[in-house]
Motif scaffolding. Structure first.
Motif, PDB file in Angstrom:
ATOM      1  N   MET A 191       0.973  -1.089  -0.146  1.00 43.85           N
ATOM      2  CA  MET A 191      -0.076   0.086  -0.028  1.00 43.85           C
ATOM      3  C   MET A 191       0.784   1.245   0.086  1.00 43.85           C
ATOM      4  O   MET A 191       0.533   2.447  -0.764  1.00 43.85           O
ATOM      5  CB  MET A 191      -0.919  -0.242   1.215  1.00 43.85           C
ATOM      6  CG  MET A 191      -2.085  -1.213   1.256  1.00 43.85           C
ATOM      7  SD  MET A 191      -3.067  -1.182  -0.411  1.00 43.85           S
ATOM      8  CE  MET A 191      -2.234  -2.483  -1.441  1.00 43.85           C
ATOM      9  N   GLU A 192       2.002   1.093   0.757  1.00 45.61           N
ATOM     10  CA  GLU A 192       2.993   2.644   0.473  1.00 45.61           C
ATOM     11  C   GLU A 192       3.442   2.617  -0.724  1.00 45.61           C
ATOM     12  O   GLU A 192       3.842   3.705  -1.049  1.00 45.61           O
ATOM     13  CB  GLU A 192       3.860   2.198   1.691  1.00 45.61           C
ATOM     14  CG  GLU A 192       3.592   2.327   3.184  1.00 45.61           C
ATOM     15  CD  GLU A 192       4.639   2.775   3.933  1.00 45.61           C
ATOM     16  OE1 GLU A 192       5.372   3.684   3.771  1.00 45.61           O
ATOM     17  OE2 GLU A 192       4.908   2.051   5.131  1.00 45.61           O
ATOM     18  N   ARG A 193       3.760   1.576  -1.598  1.00 47.77           N
ATOM     19  CA  ARG A 193       4.130   1.923  -2.870  1.00 47.77           C
ATOM     20  C   ARG A 193       3.111   2.509  -3.474  1.00 47.77           C
ATOM     21  O   ARG A 193       3.566   3.310  -4.733  1.00 47.77           O
ATOM     22  CB  ARG A 193       4.243   0.455  -3.558  1.00 47.77           C
ATOM     23  CG  ARG A 193       5.538  -0.430  -3.232  1.00 47.77           C
ATOM     24  CD  ARG A 193       5.587  -1.744  -3.999  1.00 47.77           C
ATOM     25  NE  ARG A 193       5.488  -1.625  -5.485  1.00 47.77           N
ATOM     26  CZ  ARG A 193       5.034  -2.292  -6.221  1.00 47.77           C
ATOM     27  NH1 ARG A 193       4.294  -3.310  -5.983  1.00 47.77           N
ATOM     28  NH2 ARG A 193       4.756  -2.121  -7.658  1.00 47.77           N
ATOM     29  N   ARG A 194       2.030   2.522  -3.371  1.00 50.19           N
ATOM     30  CA  ARG A 194       0.826   3.267  -4.150  1.00 50.19           C
ATOM     31  C   ARG A 194       1.031   4.822  -4.236  1.00 50.19           C
ATOM     32  O   ARG A 194       0.389   5.410  -5.147  1.00 50.19           O
ATOM     33  CB  ARG A 194      -0.654   2.741  -3.807  1.00 50.19           C
ATOM     34  CG  ARG A 194      -0.947   1.397  -3.935  1.00 50.19           C
ATOM     35  CD  ARG A 194      -2.136   0.941  -3.703  1.00 50.19           C
ATOM     36  NE  ARG A 194      -2.747   1.609  -2.270  1.00 50.19           N
ATOM     37  CZ  ARG A 194      -4.176   1.706  -1.917  1.00 50.19           C
ATOM     38  NH1 ARG A 194      -4.815   1.104  -2.817  1.00 50.19           N
ATOM     39  NH2 ARG A 194      -4.523   2.197  -1.163  1.00 50.19           N
ATOM     40  N   GLU A 195       1.662   5.337  -3.125  1.00 54.30           N
ATOM     41  CA  GLU A 195       1.737   6.550  -3.246  1.00 54.30           C
ATOM     42  C   GLU A 195       2.303   7.410  -4.423  1.00 54.30           C
ATOM     43  O   GLU A 195       2.011   8.465  -4.546  1.00 54.30           O
ATOM     44  CB  GLU A 195       2.562   6.892  -1.876  1.00 54.30           C
ATOM     45  CG  GLU A 195       2.758   8.431  -1.516  1.00 54.30           C
ATOM     46  CD  GLU A 195       3.711   9.265  -2.130  1.00 54.30           C
ATOM     47  OE1 GLU A 195       3.763  10.510  -2.362  1.00 54.30           O
ATOM     48  OE2 GLU A 195       4.803   8.668  -2.396  1.00 54.30           O
ATOM     49  N   ILE A 196       3.221   6.680  -5.106  1.00 57.23           N
ATOM     50  CA  ILE A 196       3.898   7.201  -6.388  1.00 57.23           C
ATOM     51  C   ILE A 196       2.877   7.949  -7.473  1.00 57.23           C
ATOM     52  O   ILE A 196       3.115   8.477  -8.359  1.00 57.23           O
ATOM     53  CB  ILE A 196       4.980   6.290  -6.842  1.00 57.23           C
ATOM     54  CG1 ILE A 196       4.288   5.050  -7.527  1.00 57.23           C
ATOM     55  CG2 ILE A 196       5.907   6.205  -5.845  1.00 57.23           C
ATOM     56  CD1 ILE A 196       5.265   4.325  -8.372  1.00 57.23           C
TER      57      ILE A 196
END
Length: 286
Positions: A153-158
C-alpha cells in the motif's frame, strides 16, 4: 510529505559523473589509484556504484585530481553523495522487498510501463485484494501478510503524490477474471480500478482473451524510465523470489518492443473501462 528519492539512482548518477570527469582528464583508473595512494579496488567500487558511502574527503580528492573547479558542480556531487547514504521508507521492509528494492527505483521513475497477466498490478491493488493474493502464497502468517500488505500500500503513493509517476498498464483479462478472496473483495477491486483509470497519469488497457496469441505471453514485467538522462531505463521481471532487474540496452529494448506489441493488441483505454465496468456489473449481480 517530502517526495522520496532513490539512493541507488543517486549513487549510480554520482558514479557516472565521476567516470565522466576522469575521462575528461584522460586519466586511467590505475593512474588515479596511484596518485591518491588508494587500494586497488577502492576506485572501482566507487565508479561501479558498489559502495554506498563515498566520504566527503575522498570525493574532494577525486574532484581536485579531475580539475572540477566549478563550485556548483562540486556542491551537486556532494549532494549526490549525501543522498546516496539516506534510506527510503522501503528499507523498513527489507525482508519484503529484498536487498535490491523495486520501490527504490519507483521513487524517482517518471514513467512505468507494466504488463501483467495473472493478477492486478501491485500499484493498483486494494488492501483486501493484496491480502488475498498473499494468502494464496506461502506467506501464511497473519502478521507477515499484514506487513506485506502495508508495504504494498505504501508503494501506491507514487501514483497520487504531487508530480506523480505516469503509469501505463496492459492487463490480461485473466487478472480480472481470477477470483481473489470473496466477491466483495473483487467488487471493491474493480471499483478501485475504474477510479484509478480516471486519473490523468494512469492509462489502463485490457488485453482480452479474444485477442488470442500476443507478444507478451511471457512473465509479467515493468519498464521504468527516469527524468535524468544519466539514469537509464531498467526492466523488472517478476519471479518466484524477489524479481529480476535487467539493465542491458538490448534487454530493455526487447521488453519495450514486447510491451508496445501487447499494447497494440489491447483494447483502448475507453474500451477497457467499459470492459471492467461490465466485469463489475457481473460481480454486483451475483
Amino acid at each position: 510529505m517530502q517526495r522520496p528519492h532513490s539512493p541507488t539512482l543517486r549513487r549510480r548518477r554520482l558514479s557516472a559523473e565521476l567516470r565522466r570527469a576522469r575521462s575528461n582528464t584522460n586519466l586511467t583508473t590505475t593512474q588515479v589509484v596511484k596518485q591518491l595512494k588508494w587500494a586497488a579496488g577502492k576506485l572501482s567500487k566507487i565508479e561501479n556504484a558498489e559502495t554506498q558511502t563515498v566520504k566527503a574527503e575522498d570525493l574532494d580528492k577525486l574532484m581536485d585530481l579531475y580539475e572540477v573547479s566549478d563550485s556548483a558542480q562540486r556542491e551537486a556531487l556532494h549532494a549526490l553523495a549525501k543522498d546516496a547514504k539516506l534510506r527510503g521508507w522501503w528499507s523498513n521492509y527489507r525482508e519484503v522487498f529484498g536487498p535490491q528494492s523495486l520501490p527504490d527505483f519507483e521513487a524517482e521513475a517518471s514513467v512505468i510501463r507494466t504488463f501483467e497477466s495473472s493478477v492486478i498490478p501491485g500499484l493498483l491493488q486494494t488492501p483486501a485484494y493484496a491480502t488475498a493474493v498473499f494468502e494464496g502464497g506461502r506467506y501464511t502468517g497473519v502478521e507477515e501478510i499484514e506487513r506485506r500488505t502495508r508495504a504494498r500500500m505504501e508503494r501506491r503513493e507514487i501514483l497520487t503524490r504531487f508530480n506523480p509517476a505516469k503509469f501505463r498498464v496492459v492487463l490480461d483479462e485473466a487478472a480480472l477474471r481470477r477470483s481473489m478472496g470473496s466477491r466483495e473483495v473483487m467488487t471493491e477491486q474493480m471499483q478501485h480500478l475504474l477510479y484509478m483509470a480516471r486519473l490523468p497519469n494512469v492509462d489502463l488497457q485490457v488485453l482480452p482473451f479474444a485477442a488470442g496469441a500476443h507478444a507478451a505471453l511471457v512473465a509479467p514485467f515493468s519498464i521504468l524510465e527516469f527524468p535524468e538522462p544519466l539514469d537509464l531505463p531498467i526492466v523488472f521481471v517478476d519471479t518466484a523470489t524477489d524479481g529480476l532487474f535487467l539493465e542491458e540496452p538490448e534487454e530493455v529494448e526487447q521488453h519495450t518492443v514486447t510491451y508496445s506489441d501487447a499494447q497494440g493488441s489491447a483494447l483502448s483505454t475507453t474500451q477497457s473501462a467499459r470492459f471492467i465496468a461490465d466485469v463489475l456489473k457481473t460481480l454486483e449481480s451475483e
